[in-house]
Design a protein around this motif. Structure first.
Motif, PDB file in Angstrom:
ATOM      1  N   LYS A 177       0.813  -1.228   0.000  1.00  0.00           N
ATOM      2  CA  LYS A 177       0.000   0.000   0.000  1.00  0.00           C
ATOM      3  C   LYS A 177       0.839   1.267   0.000  1.00  0.00           C
ATOM      4  O   LYS A 177       0.398   2.299  -0.476  1.00  0.00           O
ATOM      5  CB  LYS A 177      -0.932   0.008   1.211  1.00  0.00           C
ATOM      6  CG  LYS A 177      -1.993  -1.054   1.158  1.00  0.00           C
ATOM      7  CD  LYS A 177      -2.869  -1.024   2.390  1.00  0.00           C
ATOM      8  CE  LYS A 177      -3.878  -2.159   2.374  1.00  0.00           C
ATOM      9  NZ  LYS A 177      -4.707  -2.174   3.582  1.00  0.00           N
ATOM     10  N   GLU A 178       2.049   1.166   0.536  1.00  0.00           N
ATOM     11  CA  GLU A 178       2.954   2.324   0.575  1.00  0.00           C
ATOM     12  C   GLU A 178       3.770   2.471  -0.711  1.00  0.00           C
ATOM     13  O   GLU A 178       4.588   3.367  -0.833  1.00  0.00           O
ATOM     14  CB  GLU A 178       3.907   2.215   1.767  1.00  0.00           C
ATOM     15  CG  GLU A 178       3.244   2.371   3.121  1.00  0.00           C
ATOM     16  CD  GLU A 178       2.558   1.084   3.587  1.00  0.00           C
ATOM     17  OE1 GLU A 178       3.039  -0.024   3.240  1.00  0.00           O
ATOM     18  OE2 GLU A 178       1.533   1.183   4.271  1.00  0.00           O
ATOM     19  N   GLY A 179       3.548   1.572  -1.666  1.00  0.00           N
ATOM     20  CA  GLY A 179       4.266   1.628  -2.932  1.00  0.00           C
ATOM     21  C   GLY A 179       5.635   0.982  -2.894  1.00  0.00           C
ATOM     22  O   GLY A 179       6.412   1.129  -3.827  1.00  0.00           O
ATOM     23  N   GLN A 180       5.933   0.247  -1.828  1.00  0.00           N
ATOM     24  CA  GLN A 180       7.225  -0.415  -1.694  1.00  0.00           C
ATOM     25  C   GLN A 180       7.129  -1.857  -2.167  1.00  0.00           C
ATOM     26  O   GLN A 180       6.111  -2.521  -1.975  1.00  0.00           O
ATOM     27  CB  GLN A 180       7.681  -0.394  -0.233  1.00  0.00           C
ATOM     28  CG  GLN A 180       7.852   0.999   0.322  1.00  0.00           C
ATOM     29  CD  GLN A 180       8.076   0.974   1.824  1.00  0.00           C
ATOM     30  OE1 GLN A 180       7.559   0.122   2.527  1.00  0.00           O
ATOM     31  NE2 GLN A 180       8.856   1.926   2.306  1.00  0.00           N
ATOM     32  N   GLU A 181       8.207  -2.321  -2.782  1.00  0.00           N
ATOM     33  CA  GLU A 181       8.248  -3.708  -3.217  1.00  0.00           C
ATOM     34  C   GLU A 181       8.482  -4.623  -2.019  1.00  0.00           C
ATOM     35  O   GLU A 181       9.261  -4.305  -1.126  1.00  0.00           O
ATOM     36  CB  GLU A 181       9.362  -3.928  -4.239  1.00  0.00           C
ATOM     37  CG  GLU A 181       9.107  -3.286  -5.575  1.00  0.00           C
ATOM     38  CD  GLU A 181      10.153  -3.644  -6.605  1.00  0.00           C
ATOM     39  OE1 GLU A 181       9.843  -3.512  -7.794  1.00  0.00           O
ATOM     40  OE2 GLU A 181      11.278  -4.048  -6.241  1.00  0.00           O
TER      41      GLU A 181
END
Length: 88
Positions: free
Chosen positions: A54-58
């Motif tokens: 959700k935070e855009g981190q892989e």
């Protein structure tokens, strides 16, 4: 992958384990990483699906579907075969 990418993980005993990303596989816009231990060349390689949180981190996730795993394995073998043929 031209540059070596080394990832560090902690095992269940708290020891640091280093794995090298030996291949990136893309299937239907989904990214997968093939990781191999640095300290043991005879060890198996590991396959992880790369998801975006959700935070855009892989984040790396285990593949739970046999069908999905077999598709990645087949693509990895194709990659190895094609790269091997280019070097000869």
């Amino acid at each position: 992958m031209e540059d070596k990418t080394i990832l560090k993980f902690k095992d269940v005993e708290g020891n640091v384990v280093e794995l090298e990303a030996v291949a990136e596989i893309y299937l239907e816009e989904q990214k997968y990483l093939i990781l191999a231990p640095l300290d043991d060349e005879s060890a198996d390689e590991y396959v992880y699906r790369v998801d975006v949180n959700k935070e855009g981190q892989e984040e790396l996730n285990a593949i739970e579907s046999d069908e999905e795993f077999m598709k990645v394995k087949k693509e990895y073998k194709n990659l190895l075969y094609n790269e091997g043929g280019k070097n000869e």
